[in-house]
Design a protein around this motif. Structure first.
Motif, short mmCIF file in Angstrom:
data_model
loop_
_atom_site.label_atom_id
_atom_site.label_comp_id
_atom_site.label_asym_id
_atom_site.label_seq_id
_atom_site.Cartn_x
_atom_site.Cartn_y
_atom_site.Cartn_z
N LEU A 1 0.81 -1.22 0.00
CA LEU A 1 0.00 0.00 0.00
C LEU A 1 0.85 1.28 0.00
CD1 LEU A 1 -2.85 -0.96 2.52
CD2 LEU A 1 -2.91 -1.04 0.01
N THR A 2 1.97 1.28 0.70
CA THR A 2 2.74 2.50 0.88
C THR A 2 4.18 2.40 0.40
OG1 THR A 2 3.47 1.92 3.11
CG2 THR A 2 1.34 3.00 2.91
N GLU A 3 4.64 1.21 0.05
CA GLU A 3 6.03 0.98 -0.34
C GLU A 3 7.02 1.22 0.79
OE1 GLU A 3 6.93 3.19 -3.83
OE2 GLU A 3 5.50 2.10 -5.11
N ASN A 4 6.52 1.25 2.00
CA ASN A 4 7.37 1.36 3.20
C ASN A 4 7.20 0.10 4.03
OD1 ASN A 4 8.39 4.14 2.92
ND2 ASN A 4 6.24 4.70 3.14
N SER A 5 8.31 -0.51 4.43
CA SER A 5 8.23 -1.75 5.20
C SER A 5 9.56 -2.00 5.88
CB SER A 5 7.88 -2.93 4.27
OG SER A 5 8.90 -3.11 3.29
N LEU A 6 9.57 -3.05 6.73
CA LEU A 6 10.80 -3.42 7.41
C LEU A 6 11.77 -4.11 6.47
CD1 LEU A 6 9.42 -4.80 10.79
CD2 LEU A 6 10.58 -2.64 10.42
#
Length: 308
Positions: free
Chosen positions: A302-307
């Motif tokens: 959804l946001t292209e931000n992850s761990l």
């Protein structure tokens, strides 16, 4: 040969210059290995009918018997239900508060007032859980607690806060929000300090008021930090700590305060059923890991931000 010797000398200099870095991180790495990774070998007890006399390697193997017992027993279902309700409630209440607090502190212009608010909101984090619960018990005592004394002064009946199952979850969650919100806001304040001043000035030139600048400049700038903290918080939904719940628990509120951590303690330590308690704890950890992976994947899509 000369080039090779120069390269070797450079590499030696780099290694000698970085020894302080490795010396600093060596202690936490050793601590994590000893107290986090080595004890993981104990999960084998979840699959054994453990006997102190026979030891870990000699105890009888029972497979998934304890897991089936934990997932099918009536008491375990209640424990899992209480854990999920308390975890989701804590997440919904505690996650947005540090963000709002950080934005509010960041928007303050008076430095003295800003520092005072930071000190007041950070201080509760350094109160130990035992002291916090003791303060709550003293203030909410049915007879002599200051809250019940004030309620009686204005014509209300005293409230048994710790003996009412309907109040327990609210006490647990909002006391936790009060204690941790200030400290948790530090990471968001750090992220807000890196927001581009040029974007803020451009928004002011375009006629954006303070609320619009927060919504369209500040929040998008700290969104990666919010996503990372969201992933961590979702993973901790099922990991309700033992200390605070156990201290607040009594026979009157046990129907809503019995969670996996207290259940594991009572079954494993008090009743000496090590295998069953280890299975319950392992189940809790596996669910937390699955939640971490699922939320991380959703956030990445959804946001292209992850761990990772």
């Amino acid at each position: 040969m000369a080039k090779e010797s120069v390269a070797v000398n450079k590499s030696n200099k780099i290694k000698s210059a970085n020894w302080q870095f490795w010396a600093i991180i060596a202690i936490p790495i050793i601590y994590a290995v000893i107290f986090a990774y080595v004890p993981m070998a104990g999960i084998v007890l979840a699959f054994q009918d453990f006997s102190i006399r026979k030891g870990i390697f000699g105890s009888d193997w029972v497979g998934l018997r304890y897991f089936k017992q934990f997932l099918t027993s009536t008491s375990s279902v209640l424990v899992i239900k209480n854990t999920l309700i308390l975890g989701v409630y804590s997440f919904l209440a505690s996650f947005p508060v540090p963000i709002i607090l950080a934005i509010g502190i960041n928007e303050m212009r008076a430095k003295r007032y800003k520092k005072a608010v930071q000190m007041v909101t950070y201080a509760p984090y350094f109160i130990s859980i035992v002291v916090l619960v003791g303060m709550m018990m003293q203030m909410m005592d049915l007879r002599s607690g200051i809250i019940n004394v004030l309620l009686q002064k204005i014509g209300f009946e005293p409230v048994n806060f710790f003996g009412n199952p309907d109040i327990f979850r609210h006490l647990y969650v909002w006391s936790g929000v009060w204690q941790s919100a200030g400290y948790a806001s530090i990471i968001y304040l750090a992220a807000l300090s890196g927001v581009s001043k040029e974007l803020q000035e451009a928004a002011i030139v375009d006629g954006a008021n303070r609320v619009k600048r927060i919504l369209h400049v500040d929040i998008p700038a700290i969104l990666p930090t919010i996503i990372i903290m969201l992933i961590f918080n979702c993973a901790s939904i099922v990991n309700i700590g033992l200390d605070k719940v156990f201290l607040m628990q009594n026979p009157l509120n046990a129907s809503v305060s019995e969670v996996v951590s207290t259940f594991v303690y009572k079954v494993g330590v008090v009743n000496s059923n090590v295998g069953f308690s280890t299975a319950a704890g392992l189940f809790q950890s596996v669910v937390a890991f699955v939640l971490l992976v699922i939320v991380n994947r959703i956030c990445k899509r959804l946001t292209e931000n992850s761990l990772w």
